[in-house]
Structure formats: structure tokens, C-alpha cells
Design a protein around this motif. Sequence first.
Motif, PDB file in Angstrom:
ATOM      1  N   ARG A   9       0.836  -1.208   0.000  1.00 16.61           N
ATOM      2  CA  ARG A   9       0.000   0.000   0.000  1.00 16.61           C
ATOM      3  C   ARG A   9       0.872   1.259   0.000  1.00 16.61           C
ATOM      4  NH1 ARG A   9      -5.570   0.119   2.921  1.00 16.61           N
ATOM      5  NH2 ARG A   9      -6.456   1.332   1.273  1.00 16.61           N
ATOM      6  N   TYR A  10       1.973   1.224   0.747  1.00 16.52           N
ATOM      7  CA  TYR A  10       2.911   2.349   0.774  1.00 16.52           C
ATOM      8  C   TYR A  10       3.511   2.563  -0.615  1.00 16.52           C
ATOM      9  CZ  TYR A  10       7.080   5.051   1.796  1.00 16.52           C
ATOM     10  OH  TYR A  10       8.053   6.002   1.777  1.00 16.52           O
ATOM     11  N   LEU A  11       3.952   1.482  -1.241  1.00 14.89           N
ATOM     12  CA  LEU A  11       4.566   1.602  -2.555  1.00 14.89           C
ATOM     13  C   LEU A  11       3.564   2.043  -3.617  1.00 14.89           C
ATOM     14  CD1 LEU A  11       6.941  -1.482  -2.553  1.00 14.89           C
ATOM     15  CD2 LEU A  11       7.555   0.934  -2.330  1.00 14.89           C
ATOM     16  N   LEU A  12       2.317   1.591  -3.497  1.00 12.60           N
ATOM     17  CA  LEU A  12       1.285   2.016  -4.446  1.00 12.60           C
ATOM     18  C   LEU A  12       0.976   3.504  -4.312  1.00 12.60           C
ATOM     19  CD1 LEU A  12      -1.208  -0.975  -4.438  1.00 12.60           C
ATOM     20  CD2 LEU A  12       0.148  -0.141  -6.357  1.00 12.60           C
ATOM     21  N   ALA A  13       1.283   4.087  -3.174  1.00 11.67           N
ATOM     22  CA  ALA A  13       1.102   5.529  -3.000  1.00 11.67           C
ATOM     23  C   ALA A  13       2.369   6.289  -3.388  1.00 11.67           C
ATOM     24  CB  ALA A  13       0.721   5.839  -1.557  1.00 11.67           C
ATOM     25  N   ALA A  14       3.538   5.764  -3.016  1.00 13.74           N
ATOM     26  CA  ALA A  14       4.789   6.494  -3.205  1.00 13.74           C
ATOM     27  C   ALA A  14       5.250   6.535  -4.660  1.00 13.74           C
ATOM     28  CB  ALA A  14       5.888   5.889  -2.331  1.00 13.74           C
ATOM     29  N   LEU A  15       5.155   5.437  -5.369  1.00 13.02           N
ATOM     30  CA  LEU A  15       5.698   5.390  -6.725  1.00 13.02           C
ATOM     31  C   LEU A  15       4.959   6.312  -7.705  1.00 13.02           C
ATOM     32  CD1 LEU A  15       6.663   1.633  -7.015  1.00 13.02           C
ATOM     33  CD2 LEU A  15       8.128   3.603  -6.554  1.00 13.02           C
ATOM     34  N   PRO A  16       3.622   6.291  -7.745  1.00 13.26           N
ATOM     35  CA  PRO A  16       2.958   7.249  -8.649  1.00 13.26           C
ATOM     36  C   PRO A  16       3.192   8.707  -8.247  1.00 13.26           C
ATOM     37  CG  PRO A  16       1.442   5.519  -8.017  1.00 13.26           C
ATOM     38  CD  PRO A  16       2.663   5.362  -7.173  1.00 13.26           C
ATOM     39  N   LEU A  17       3.243   8.960  -6.958  1.00 12.28           N
ATOM     40  CA  LEU A  17       3.494  10.326  -6.503  1.00 12.28           C
ATOM     41  C   LEU A  17       4.887  10.780  -6.911  1.00 12.28           C
ATOM     42  CD1 LEU A  17       2.476  12.778  -5.039  1.00 12.28           C
ATOM     43  CD2 LEU A  17       3.234  11.762  -2.899  1.00 12.28           C
ATOM     44  N   PHE A  18       5.872   9.900  -6.801  1.00 10.52           N
ATOM     45  CA  PHE A  18       7.231  10.227  -7.245  1.00 10.52           C
ATOM     46  C   PHE A  18       7.240  10.523  -8.745  1.00 10.52           C
ATOM     47  CE2 PHE A  18      11.288   8.732  -9.042  1.00 10.52           C
ATOM     48  CZ  PHE A  18      12.120   9.706  -8.509  1.00 10.52           C
ATOM     49  N   ALA A  19       6.525   9.721  -9.513  1.00 10.32           N
ATOM     50  CA  ALA A  19       6.467   9.943 -10.962  1.00 10.32           C
ATOM     51  C   ALA A  19       5.838  11.298 -11.287  1.00 10.32           C
ATOM     52  CB  ALA A  19       5.681   8.819 -11.628  1.00 10.32           C
ATOM     53  N   ILE A  20       4.783  11.648 -10.584  1.00 11.34           N
ATOM     54  CA  ILE A  20       4.127  12.934 -10.818  1.00 11.34           C
ATOM     55  C   ILE A  20       5.060  14.089 -10.460  1.00 11.34           C
ATOM     56  CG2 ILE A  20       2.269  14.445 -10.008  1.00 11.34           C
ATOM     57  CD1 ILE A  20       0.570  11.850  -9.717  1.00 11.34           C
ATOM     58  N   LEU A  21       5.706  13.988  -9.323  1.00 13.47           N
ATOM     59  CA  LEU A  21       6.595  15.076  -8.884  1.00 13.47           C
ATOM     60  C   LEU A  21       7.811  15.226  -9.790  1.00 13.47           C
ATOM     61  CD1 LEU A  21       6.406  14.605  -5.024  1.00 13.47           C
ATOM     62  CD2 LEU A  21       5.359  16.400  -6.396  1.00 13.47           C
ATOM     63  N   THR A  22       8.373  14.117 -10.264  1.00 11.56           N
ATOM     64  CA  THR A  22       9.508  14.233 -11.186  1.00 11.56           C
ATOM     65  C   THR A  22       9.066  14.778 -12.536  1.00 11.56           C
ATOM     66  OG1 THR A  22       9.287  11.903 -11.781  1.00 11.56           O
ATOM     67  CG2 THR A  22      10.925  12.455 -10.106  1.00 11.56           C
ATOM     68  N   ALA A  23       7.856  14.425 -12.978  1.00 14.54           N
ATOM     69  CA  ALA A  23       7.345  14.971 -14.240  1.00 14.54           C
ATOM     70  C   ALA A  23       7.163  16.484 -14.127  1.00 14.54           C
ATOM     71  CB  ALA A  23       6.027  14.306 -14.607  1.00 14.54           C
ATOM     72  N   VAL A  24       6.687  16.947 -12.994  1.00 11.73           N
ATOM     73  CA  VAL A  24       6.527  18.388 -12.783  1.00 11.73           C
ATOM     74  C   VAL A  24       7.881  19.079 -12.852  1.00 11.73           C
ATOM     75  CG1 VAL A  24       5.932  20.131 -11.055  1.00 11.73           C
ATOM     76  CG2 VAL A  24       4.379  18.229 -11.493  1.00 11.73           C
ATOM     77  N   GLU A  25       8.888  18.499 -12.219  1.00  8.73           N
ATOM     78  CA  GLU A  25      10.231  19.092 -12.264  1.00  8.73           C
ATOM     79  C   GLU A  25      10.765  19.088 -13.691  1.00  8.73           C
ATOM     80  OE1 GLU A  25      11.824  20.667  -9.954  1.00  8.73           O
ATOM     81  OE2 GLU A  25      10.410  20.220  -8.363  1.00  8.73           O
TER      82      GLU A  25
ATOM     83  N   ALA B  56       7.494  10.922   2.161  1.00  9.15           N
ATOM     84  CA  ALA B  56       6.815  11.513   3.318  1.00  9.15           C
ATOM     85  C   ALA B  56       5.296  11.477   3.148  1.00  9.15           C
ATOM     86  CB  ALA B  56       7.286  12.952   3.517  1.00  9.15           C
ATOM     87  N   ALA B  57       4.813  11.872   1.986  1.00 10.32           N
ATOM     88  CA  ALA B  57       3.368  11.890   1.756  1.00 10.32           C
ATOM     89  C   ALA B  57       2.781  10.481   1.788  1.00 10.32           C
ATOM     90  CB  ALA B  57       3.063  12.555   0.420  1.00 10.32           C
ATOM     91  N   ALA B  58       3.464   9.522   1.195  1.00 10.96           N
ATOM     92  CA  ALA B  58       2.983   8.138   1.211  1.00 10.96           C
ATOM     93  C   ALA B  58       3.016   7.574   2.631  1.00 10.96           C
ATOM     94  CB  ALA B  58       3.821   7.271   0.285  1.00 10.96           C
ATOM     95  N   GLY B  59       4.003   7.972   3.407  1.00  5.83           N
ATOM     96  CA  GLY B  59       4.070   7.527   4.797  1.00  5.83           C
ATOM     97  C   GLY B  59       2.898   8.047   5.616  1.00  5.83           C
ATOM     98  N   ILE B  60       2.553   9.300   5.436  1.00  6.38           N
ATOM     99  CA  ILE B  60       1.412   9.878   6.151  1.00  6.38           C
ATOM    100  C   ILE B  60       0.118   9.211   5.711  1.00  6.38           C
ATOM    101  CG2 ILE B  60       0.049  11.988   6.431  1.00  6.38           C
ATOM    102  CD1 ILE B  60       2.753  13.514   6.211  1.00  6.38           C
ATOM    103  N   PHE B  61      -0.044   8.999   4.411  1.00  9.69           N
ATOM    104  CA  PHE B  61      -1.230   8.343   3.869  1.00  9.69           C
ATOM    105  C   PHE B  61      -1.375   6.929   4.440  1.00  9.69           C
ATOM    106  CE2 PHE B  61      -2.840   5.456   0.578  1.00  9.69           C
ATOM    107  CZ  PHE B  61      -4.104   5.971   0.388  1.00  9.69           C
TER     108      PHE B  61
ATOM    109  N   TRP C 235      -3.500   2.763   8.294  1.00  9.49           N
ATOM    110  CA  TRP C 235      -3.127   1.729   9.271  1.00  9.49           C
ATOM    111  C   TRP C 235      -3.745   2.034  10.633  1.00  9.49           C
ATOM    112  CZ3 TRP C 235      -0.129   2.284  13.745  1.00  9.49           C
ATOM    113  CH2 TRP C 235       0.168   1.097  14.392  1.00  9.49           C
ATOM    114  N   ARG C 236      -3.691   3.303  11.031  1.00  7.25           N
ATOM    115  CA  ARG C 236      -4.252   3.690  12.329  1.00  7.25           C
ATOM    116  C   ARG C 236      -5.754   3.460  12.367  1.00  7.25           C
ATOM    117  NH1 ARG C 236      -6.103   8.514  14.816  1.00  7.25           N
ATOM    118  NH2 ARG C 236      -5.666   8.497  17.038  1.00  7.25           N
ATOM    119  N   ARG C 237      -6.448   3.828  11.290  1.00  8.26           N
ATOM    120  CA  ARG C 237      -7.885   3.603  11.216  1.00  8.26           C
ATOM    121  C   ARG C 237      -8.196   2.101  11.281  1.00  8.26           C
ATOM    122  NH1 ARG C 237      -9.324   6.197   6.526  1.00  8.26           N
ATOM    123  NH2 ARG C 237      -9.320   8.129   7.695  1.00  8.26           N
TER     124      ARG C 237
END
Length: 79
Positions: free
Chosen positions: A9-25, A45-50, A55-57
Motif C-alpha cells: 500500500r505504501y509503494l502504491l502511494a509512493a511510486l505514482p506520486l514520485f512519478a508525478i513530482l519528477t514529471a513536474v520538475e 513523506a506523503a505516502a508515509g502519512i497516507f 493503518w491507524r484507522r
Amino acid sequence: MGALFWLKRYLLAALPLFAILTAVEWFKGSTTRDDYLSAALWAMAAAGIFTYGHWRRYRLAMPCASCDDVGAGTRPGKR
């Protein structure tokens, strides 16, 4: 739900977000190593918070209002 589930679940959040942020750069025209490192850190960081929030819920067995409505087959406000 074991550790492998939460890692996926962490990787499914982190990898697309990394791709989006690198595309913006890349579209901004700055493609230095520091820009990629910054995108990676923000994605982690964002994927960790997500993931922590979900997990807490799960651990506290908090109800999800939208999930309860779907399961009951009723519209909100109608009983």
C-alpha cells in the motif's frame, strides 16, 4: 493484514506520486539530481502519512461512513 500488505500500500502511494513530482520538475525545465531527490523525499513523506492514517484507522477499527452507506445500500439521509 500483515506487513507485506502495508508495504504494498505504501509503494502504491509512493511510486505514482514520485512519478508525478519528477514529471513536474521535468516540465519546469530543472532536472538536477537535487530535484529528483526532493521529489523522492516528498513522495516518501506523503505516502508515509497516507499509509499511517489508513493503518491507524484499521488498528483502531474506526468506522468509515462512506463504506457503511455502500454496504447498507441506502442513500445518506434516507433510512
